[in-house]
Design an enzyme around this catalytic site. Structure first.
Site, PDB file in Angstrom:
ATOM      1  CB  CYS A 173      -5.293   5.986  13.191  1.00 19.01           C
ATOM      2  SG  CYS A 173      -5.240   4.423  14.066  1.00 19.01           S
ATOM      3  CB  CYS A 210      -0.809  -3.408   8.999  1.00 19.44           C
ATOM      4  SG  CYS A 210       0.537  -3.808   7.902  1.00 19.44           S
TER       5      CYS A 210
END
Lengths: 134, 406
Positions: free
Chosen positions: A115, A43
């Site tokens: 994130c 990912c």
């Protein structure tokens, strides 16, 4: 990529001075260390966060933190930002940290919010690991 | 401005306009220049502009060795690709509805193909080998009774790999199928001889060859004749294939750029080849660096390397004074890593870790040396930050780890 100056600075400072920004590792087998690792290489981001704690009263306090992150600039900046928030906090306080605080501190663009979510997950996992050892 | 201090190694994305080209373009804009409309047949302003357009057309034709009458001006290679793919498909739809292309084409071919699928066409997307090459045998095997067009690129924009146009063209000729080639990356890099290449349509771009953005051309073969349905209708310019007032300054720019390309192709090649050799040698001293694309079958101006255990966007941010591009998801809006690298069968993490360096006419040796030294440094630093690198050093096989994929 339209990153804020805050993301760029945090990334560059961490890259140029890793020790000062808590890059590193603790021995994960130590009893007072909790390790969390989230994400996947496929990912594009993996965060590893380690906390070293001490008992204090009826809780535990985060005395030191180390991290390593594989990922884009904002993933590295998010980890680094989180680490600064953690030192000195009790586990209860640390559990309360939300990804939104990282988003705001770094002014992350919407496409990079994941994130900060990853960073929040990493501290949850590290605390879980630590508590399972006590 | 930081432009001057930033080393430009992204020539495959676009090139600066050669100053010789820019000064020529400037002569076709202002009142004291030749600003006329080339379609004005009644006065000298028009005639002069038309002369300039036709001279430029000859320069373009000359570089690829075709008849100037086979060159149709477009707004760029994207429009040329659209015009070729949709134009042929729609014109010849009564003959068949099957098109062959590949998974690593530029979006300017893939998206028109998707559109044609919505219109009822059938498209076969060939898989490249692990080096990024489409083999003539694959084309042969994919041809069906109803196939009307094969569209494949000459040089892949991400990898720099080359397809064998002669071998593929011989197959399409034999089958009586049209062959379109996207050659946006080719002009000025490799010889193209359309007098002998069995190619029916070829797309060109000016801005990859030191010309301006916003102008390109489509080669449409006259013998054997190819017909296309226009996308843009209007004044019947470009023999009805592409209406719209021609832009002499842009066209003159493309012509001049291609004229210079013909003259300087050898010198450009020798220079870039030396950079490629040096870059390859030094970059491959970095552990776990992998070249993407078949090294024995590529142009030297593009070099695509994956640095394992480091994510591409962070590497680009680390290389802050160097302009390069990445196959990493994080540099795109889609959050998907490069479809080209994935089609090579590379693991996703290697696609995330890829950087494309591309060199050109204005690159110099000190820029190459500086980049290499910064690259070594930044890869080391990012690996120090990378939990994957740490696990690798601990002897952990990352493929056996159960990852938390959220």
């Amino acid at each position: 990529m339209a990153y804020s100056k805050k993301v760029v600075d945090k990334f560059e400072n961490t890259l140029n001075n890793p020790q000062a920004f808590n890059v590193g590792r603790f021995d994960p087998s130590e009893e007072n260390v909790g390790t969390g690792m989230v994400g996947a290489p496929a990912c594009g981001d993996v965060m590893k966060l380690q906390i070293k704690c001490e008992p204090s009263g009826n809780t535990h306090v985060i005395k030191d933190v180390k991290f390593k992150t594989y990922g884009c600039g904002s993933a590295i900046a998010s980890s680094s930002e989180l680490v600064e928030m953690l030192i000195g906090k009790t586990l209860e306080e640390a559990k309360e940290i939300k990804n939104k605080e990282i988003v705001e501190a770094l002014e992350l663009p919407p496409i990079k919010i994941h994130c900060s979510v990853l960073a929040e997950d990493s501290i949850k996992q590290a605390i879980e690991d630590y508590e399972s050892k006590q | 401005m930081t432009i001057k201090s930033t080393i430009y190694l992204d020539y495959a994305s676009t090139t600066p306009v050669d100053p010789r080209v820019a000064s020529k373009m400037m002569q076709y804009l202002t009142p004291d220049g030749e600003f006329g409309n080339p379609a004005s047949r009644s006065h000298r302003y028009g005639w002069k502009a038309d002369d300039a357009v036709e001279e430029a057309r000859s320069h373009v034709a000359n570089l690829v060795n075709c008849d100037p009458r086979e060159i149709v001006w477009t707004s760029g290679a994207t429009e040329a690709d659209n015009l070729a793919v949709k134009g042929v498909a729609r014109f010849y739809k009564s003959k068949g509805n099957h098109i062959i292309t590949s998974k690593i084409e530029h979006k300017a071919v893939l998206d028109p193909c998707r559109q044609l699928e919505r219109e009822g066409f059938e498209v076969t997307y060939l898989e490249p080998d692990e080096g990024g090459i489409i083999h003539p045998k694959q084309v042969k095997e994919a041809i069906q009774e109803n196939t009307i067009l094969v569209s494949l690129m000459h040089i892949n924009n991400e990898l720099g790999t080359l397809n064998d146009l002669t071998a593929i063209g011989e197959i399409t000729r034999e089958a009586g199928i049209f062959f379109h080639v996207d050659a946006a990356q080719s002009t000025g890099k490799v010889e193209i001889d359309l007098s002998s290449l069995p190619v029916d349509l070829m797309s060109f771009s000016a801005h990859k060859t030191y010309g301006p953005k916003g102008i390109g051309a489509l080669f449409v073969r006259r013998k054997p004749r190819v017909r296309i349905e226009a996308l843009i209708h209007g004044g019947g310019h470009e023999r009805g294939m592409r209406s719209g007032t021609l832009a002499p300054h842009q066209i003159v720019g493309m012509g001049e750029a291609f004229r210079i390309a013909k003259e300087e192709m050898k010198a450009d090649h020798i220079k870039v080849n030396a950079f490629h050799k040096k870059f390859l040698e030094e970059a491959m001293k970095i552990e776990h660096a992998y070249i993407n694309g078949d090294l024995n079958n590529k142009v030297p101006n593009i070099l695509n390397i994956s640095f394992n255990f480091v994510e591409g966007e962070s590497l680009i941010m680390g290389l802050k004074d160097i302009a390069v591009s990445s196959g990493s998801a994080c540099t795109s809006a889609s959050l998907e890593p490069s479809y080209v690298l994935r089609a090579l069968g590379r693991k996703d993490e290697l696609a995330h870790s890829s950087i494309r360096f591309s060199f050109g006419r204005f690159t110099n040796e000190s820029e190459i040396n500086q980049t290499l030294s910064i690259l070594h440094n930044v890869v080391d630093r990012l690996r120090e930050l990378s939990p994957l690198w740490e696990m690798h050093l601990d002897g952990i096989d990352l493929d056996t780890v159960k990852w938390d994929t959220n």
